[in-house]
Motif scaffolding. Structure first.
Motif, PDB file in Angstrom:
ATOM      1  N   VAL A  33       0.867  -1.186   0.000  1.00 29.67           N
ATOM      2  CA  VAL A  33       0.000   0.000   0.000  1.00 29.67           C
ATOM      3  C   VAL A  33       0.900   1.231   0.000  1.00 29.67           C
ATOM      4  CG1 VAL A  33      -1.754   1.252   1.313  1.00 29.67           C
ATOM      5  CG2 VAL A  33      -1.711  -1.251   1.365  1.00 29.67           C
ATOM      6  N   PRO A  34       0.600   2.214  -0.870  1.00 31.30           N
ATOM      7  CA  PRO A  34       1.421   3.436  -0.809  1.00 31.30           C
ATOM      8  C   PRO A  34       1.321   4.056   0.582  1.00 31.30           C
ATOM      9  CG  PRO A  34      -0.109   3.494  -2.680  1.00 31.30           C
ATOM     10  CD  PRO A  34      -0.479   2.310  -1.843  1.00 31.30           C
ATOM     11  N   SER A  35       2.447   4.371   1.171  1.00 29.14           N
ATOM     12  CA  SER A  35       2.419   4.954   2.523  1.00 29.14           C
ATOM     13  C   SER A  35       1.592   6.236   2.535  1.00 29.14           C
ATOM     14  CB  SER A  35       3.843   5.247   2.993  1.00 29.14           C
ATOM     15  OG  SER A  35       4.613   4.080   2.944  1.00 29.14           O
ATOM     16  N   SER A  36       1.591   6.937   1.406  1.00 32.08           N
ATOM     17  CA  SER A  36       0.859   8.202   1.333  1.00 32.08           C
ATOM     18  C   SER A  36      -0.649   7.999   1.415  1.00 32.08           C
ATOM     19  CB  SER A  36       1.203   8.919   0.026  1.00 32.08           C
ATOM     20  OG  SER A  36       0.842   8.103  -1.071  1.00 32.08           O
ATOM     21  N   ALA A  37      -1.107   6.738   1.206  1.00 29.35           N
ATOM     22  CA  ALA A  37      -2.548   6.461   1.261  1.00 29.35           C
ATOM     23  C   ALA A  37      -3.037   6.257   2.685  1.00 29.35           C
ATOM     24  CB  ALA A  37      -2.873   5.228   0.413  1.00 29.35           C
ATOM     25  N   ILE A  38      -2.101   6.198   3.616  1.00 30.41           N
ATOM     26  CA  ILE A  38      -2.481   5.944   5.004  1.00 30.41           C
ATOM     27  C   ILE A  38      -2.732   7.258   5.739  1.00 30.41           C
ATOM     28  CG2 ILE A  38      -1.604   5.089   7.226  1.00 30.41           C
ATOM     29  CD1 ILE A  38      -0.261   2.838   5.637  1.00 30.41           C
ATOM     30  N   THR A  39      -3.884   7.327   6.388  1.00 30.79           N
ATOM     31  CA  THR A  39      -4.188   8.474   7.233  1.00 30.79           C
ATOM     32  C   THR A  39      -3.929   8.052   8.674  1.00 30.79           C
ATOM     33  OG1 THR A  39      -5.929   9.075   5.682  1.00 30.79           O
ATOM     34  CG2 THR A  39      -5.933  10.188   7.833  1.00 30.79           C
ATOM     35  N   ALA A  40      -3.034   8.732   9.331  1.00 34.61           N
ATOM     36  CA  ALA A  40      -2.629   8.311  10.679  1.00 34.61           C
ATOM     37  C   ALA A  40      -3.169   9.265  11.738  1.00 34.61           C
ATOM     38  CB  ALA A  40      -1.109   8.262  10.758  1.00 34.61           C
ATOM     39  N   SER A  41      -3.386   8.722  12.912  1.00 31.80           N
ATOM     40  CA  SER A  41      -3.797   9.577  14.028  1.00 31.80           C
ATOM     41  C   SER A  41      -2.607  10.428  14.468  1.00 31.80           C
ATOM     42  CB  SER A  41      -4.304   8.713  15.189  1.00 31.80           C
ATOM     43  OG  SER A  41      -3.271   7.863  15.637  1.00 31.80           O
ATOM     44  N   ASP A  42      -2.913  11.577  14.999  1.00 33.19           N
ATOM     45  CA  ASP A  42      -1.879  12.510  15.417  1.00 33.19           C
ATOM     46  C   ASP A  42      -1.416  12.148  16.826  1.00 33.19           C
ATOM     47  OD1 ASP A  42      -0.318  14.616  16.192  1.00 33.19           O
ATOM     48  OD2 ASP A  42      -1.672  16.163  15.413  1.00 33.19           O
ATOM     49  N   PRO A  43      -0.116  11.895  17.032  1.00 30.47           N
ATOM     50  CA  PRO A  43       0.360  11.551  18.386  1.00 30.47           C
ATOM     51  C   PRO A  43      -0.042  12.608  19.420  1.00 30.47           C
ATOM     52  CG  PRO A  43       2.102  11.240  16.779  1.00 30.47           C
ATOM     53  CD  PRO A  43       0.966  11.892  16.039  1.00 30.47           C
ATOM     54  N   ALA A  44      -0.208  13.853  18.971  1.00 28.87           N
ATOM     55  CA  ALA A  44      -0.577  14.928  19.910  1.00 28.87           C
ATOM     56  C   ALA A  44      -2.005  14.742  20.439  1.00 28.87           C
ATOM     57  CB  ALA A  44      -0.450  16.281  19.223  1.00 28.87           C
ATOM     58  N   ASP A  45      -2.789  13.950  19.712  1.00 28.54           N
ATOM     59  CA  ASP A  45      -4.178  13.722  20.135  1.00 28.54           C
ATOM     60  C   ASP A  45      -4.308  12.494  21.040  1.00 28.54           C
ATOM     61  OD1 ASP A  45      -4.975  15.853  18.667  1.00 28.54           O
ATOM     62  OD2 ASP A  45      -5.618  14.674  16.912  1.00 28.54           O
ATOM     63  N   LYS A  46      -3.204  11.965  21.462  1.00 25.73           N
ATOM     64  CA  LYS A  46      -3.216  10.699  22.190  1.00 25.73           C
ATOM     65  C   LYS A  46      -4.167  10.717  23.390  1.00 25.73           C
ATOM     66  CE  LYS A  46       0.367   9.284  24.496  1.00 25.73           C
ATOM     67  NZ  LYS A  46       1.730   8.913  24.895  1.00 25.73           N
ATOM     68  N   ALA A  47      -4.101  11.774  24.174  1.00 27.83           N
ATOM     69  CA  ALA A  47      -4.933  11.853  25.383  1.00 27.83           C
ATOM     70  C   ALA A  47      -6.404  11.795  25.026  1.00 27.83           C
ATOM     71  CB  ALA A  47      -4.604  13.130  26.147  1.00 27.83           C
ATOM     72  N   MET A  48      -6.790  12.616  24.079  1.00 30.24           N
ATOM     73  CA  MET A  48      -8.195  12.685  23.673  1.00 30.24           C
ATOM     74  C   MET A  48      -8.660  11.377  23.024  1.00 30.24           C
ATOM     75  SD  MET A  48      -9.685  15.220  20.772  1.00 30.24           S
ATOM     76  CE  MET A  48      -8.892  14.376  19.421  1.00 30.24           C
ATOM     77  N   MET A  49      -7.791  10.799  22.219  1.00 28.62           N
ATOM     78  CA  MET A  49      -8.175   9.608  21.454  1.00 28.62           C
ATOM     79  C   MET A  49      -8.269   8.358  22.330  1.00 28.62           C
ATOM     80  SD  MET A  49      -8.441  10.306  18.064  1.00 28.62           S
ATOM     81  CE  MET A  49      -7.762   9.093  16.958  1.00 28.62           C
ATOM     82  N   PHE A  50      -7.300   8.159  23.190  1.00 25.26           N
ATOM     83  CA  PHE A  50      -7.169   6.829  23.802  1.00 25.26           C
ATOM     84  C   PHE A  50      -7.385   6.757  25.312  1.00 25.26           C
ATOM     85  CE2 PHE A  50      -4.338   7.026  20.018  1.00 25.26           C
ATOM     86  CZ  PHE A  50      -5.179   6.296  19.182  1.00 25.26           C
ATOM     87  N   GLU A  51      -7.162   7.850  26.007  1.00 26.85           N
ATOM     88  CA  GLU A  51      -7.278   7.770  27.462  1.00 26.85           C
ATOM     89  C   GLU A  51      -8.694   7.500  27.955  1.00 26.85           C
ATOM     90  OE1 GLU A  51      -5.239  10.730  29.754  1.00 26.85           O
ATOM     91  OE2 GLU A  51      -3.359  10.331  28.662  1.00 26.85           O
ATOM     92  N   PRO A  52      -9.739   8.029  27.289  1.00 22.74           N
ATOM     93  CA  PRO A  52     -11.104   7.763  27.778  1.00 22.74           C
ATOM     94  C   PRO A  52     -11.422   6.275  27.864  1.00 22.74           C
ATOM     95  CG  PRO A  52     -11.144   9.582  26.245  1.00 22.74           C
ATOM     96  CD  PRO A  52      -9.749   9.027  26.197  1.00 22.74           C
ATOM     97  N   ALA A  53     -10.779   5.445  27.072  1.00 19.01           N
ATOM     98  CA  ALA A  53     -11.077   4.003  27.097  1.00 19.01           C
ATOM     99  C   ALA A  53     -10.443   3.306  28.294  1.00 19.01           C
ATOM    100  CB  ALA A  53     -10.580   3.358  25.802  1.00 19.01           C
ATOM    101  N   GLU A  54      -9.414   3.939  28.864  1.00 21.26           N
ATOM    102  CA  GLU A  54      -8.658   3.254  29.917  1.00 21.26           C
ATOM    103  C   GLU A  54      -9.477   3.015  31.177  1.00 21.26           C
ATOM    104  OE1 GLU A  54      -4.970   5.273  30.555  1.00 21.26           O
ATOM    105  OE2 GLU A  54      -4.276   4.850  28.501  1.00 21.26           O
ATOM    106  N   SER A  55     -10.484   3.879  31.438  1.00 21.30           N
ATOM    107  CA  SER A  55     -11.269   3.751  32.674  1.00 21.30           C
ATOM    108  C   SER A  55     -12.488   2.855  32.501  1.00 21.30           C
ATOM    109  CB  SER A  55     -11.697   5.140  33.143  1.00 21.30           C
ATOM    110  OG  SER A  55     -12.464   5.765  32.120  1.00 21.30           O
TER     111      SER A  55
END
Lengths: 258, 95
Positions: free
Chosen positions: B55-77
């Motif tokens: 797959v062309p790497s340019s075709a991948i849309t990645a999450s922003d590491p800066a959004d880590k708290a917003m994206m993933f922390e709510p699931a931890e609890s």
């Protein structure tokens, strides 16, 4: 002290097997010279993979030649302890790597033949050669695909890559006829169903090459004069240098292993 | 050595029938055909695969590491989302 040359009892089947073993050994060695030097890492791996495929084919063929001969020789002695004139590889495969297009055009010419040759040899009445063919055919089919794709891109690429690819074709073309020669002693093997008559492969080989040329916007030379010699041990000056490197360790330390 | 002529590709290999393709790494190649060959030559030398995707790497849309708290922390609890609170009948065997 230098280890001496071995003697080989060159019966037709021994010689026939050695010719194919030498093709694989010498071309495999040439490709291995690219290790660490290819234009990109990806291609470095691809060339090394092909070299290892060919070395594997050579080992099986040398082992079989030694077995058929039934003397004191083995695969290592046959590979490393003969003198230049005893090698019967095609002149094509001993050609130096040159630039990348030279290597790829050489690979295309050889693999297009090897693919057809091994596929036909799978029906050999000699069970060992048929088994070696079955393994080698898959490897050659991939080599052909890889070389074809590269030659298409080189020919239909930039002005410089096109010029270099065309120069490689013009340079190597006269060495392709030898692939279809039938040497003395081989007619009997063909009649016995042990060997394939290479003449029966020529039309398809030519079609395969022509198809690549069309897509690559390259042209085959119109001059069909062909150079012979390697099959009977008359080599270009390049083989001696290759052999001195290939044989150095076994000549210096006989029976050396890793 | 990423140039406009050799873009980056992501390589996915399926090692066995029934398994999913798994990301194994990346490589440079001029186009999809050459990328597939390079993937074969680099990533399947030891019998790792039965199928390759590139797959062309340019075709991948990645999450922003800066959004880590917003994206993933709510699931931890929310430990109740793990299926460890269910009683599984013996007859079901391994799930």
């Amino acid at each position: 002290m230098m280890v001496a040359n071995i003697q080989v009892s060159e019966t037709p089947l021994v010689l026939y097997t050695l010719r194919r073993a030498d093709d694989a050994l010498i071309l495999g060695h040439r490709l291995s010279e690219w290790s660490g030097h290819a234009p990109i890492l990806e291609e470095d791996m691809a060339l090394s993979n092909m070299a290892l495929d060919l070395l594997g084919q050579a080992r099986e063929l040398f082992s079989y030649a030694a077995k058929v001969e039934g003397k004191n020789n083995d695969e290592d002695k046959l590979a490393y302890l003969r003198e230049e004139r005893q090698y019967r590889n095609l002149l094509l495969v001993e050609r130096p790597n040159g630039d990348f297009s030279q290597t790829m055009v050489r690979q295309l010419f050889y693999s297009a033949f090897a693919d057809l040759y091994w596929r036909a040899m799978m029906k050999s009445s000699d069970a060992t050669l048929a088994a070696i063919a079955a393994k080698s055919e898959k490897e050659s089919a991939y080599h052909l695909r890889h070389a074809s794709e590269w030659v298409i891109r080189l020919g239909d690429g930039t002005e410089e890559s096109h010029r270099r690819a065309q120069a490689a074709i013009d340079d190597l073309w006269a060495l392709t006829g030898e692939m279809f020669s039938v040497e003395s002693g081989e007619r009997g093997l063909i009649d016995a169903g042990i060997a394939v008559d290479p003449e029966t492969l020529r039309a398809q080989w030519r079609r395969t090459i022509s198809d690549v040329m069309i897509e690559a916007t390259l042209a085959l030379p119109t001059n069909d004069w062909m150079q012979q010699g390697g099959r009977s041990g008359r080599h270009s000056e390049h083989l001696g240098y290759l052999l001195s490197e290939l044989q150095h360790m076994q000549r210096t330390y006989q029976g050396l292993t890793w | 050595m990423s140039t406009p002529n050799t873009p980056l590709w992501e390589v996915f290999i399926r090692s066995r029938n029934g398994l999913a393709h798994k990301h194994v790494g990346s490589l440079h190649a001029s186009d999809a055909t050459m990328a597939l060959q390079a993937a074969r030559d680099i990533y399947t030398r030891r019998g790792e695969g039965l199928s390759i995707w590139v797959v062309p790497s340019s075709a991948i849309t990645a999450s922003d590491p800066a959004d880590k708290a917003m994206m993933f922390e709510p699931a931890e609890s929310k430990i109740y989302r793990h299926p460890t609170f269910y009683e599984i009948p013996d007859e079901v065997g391994h799930m």
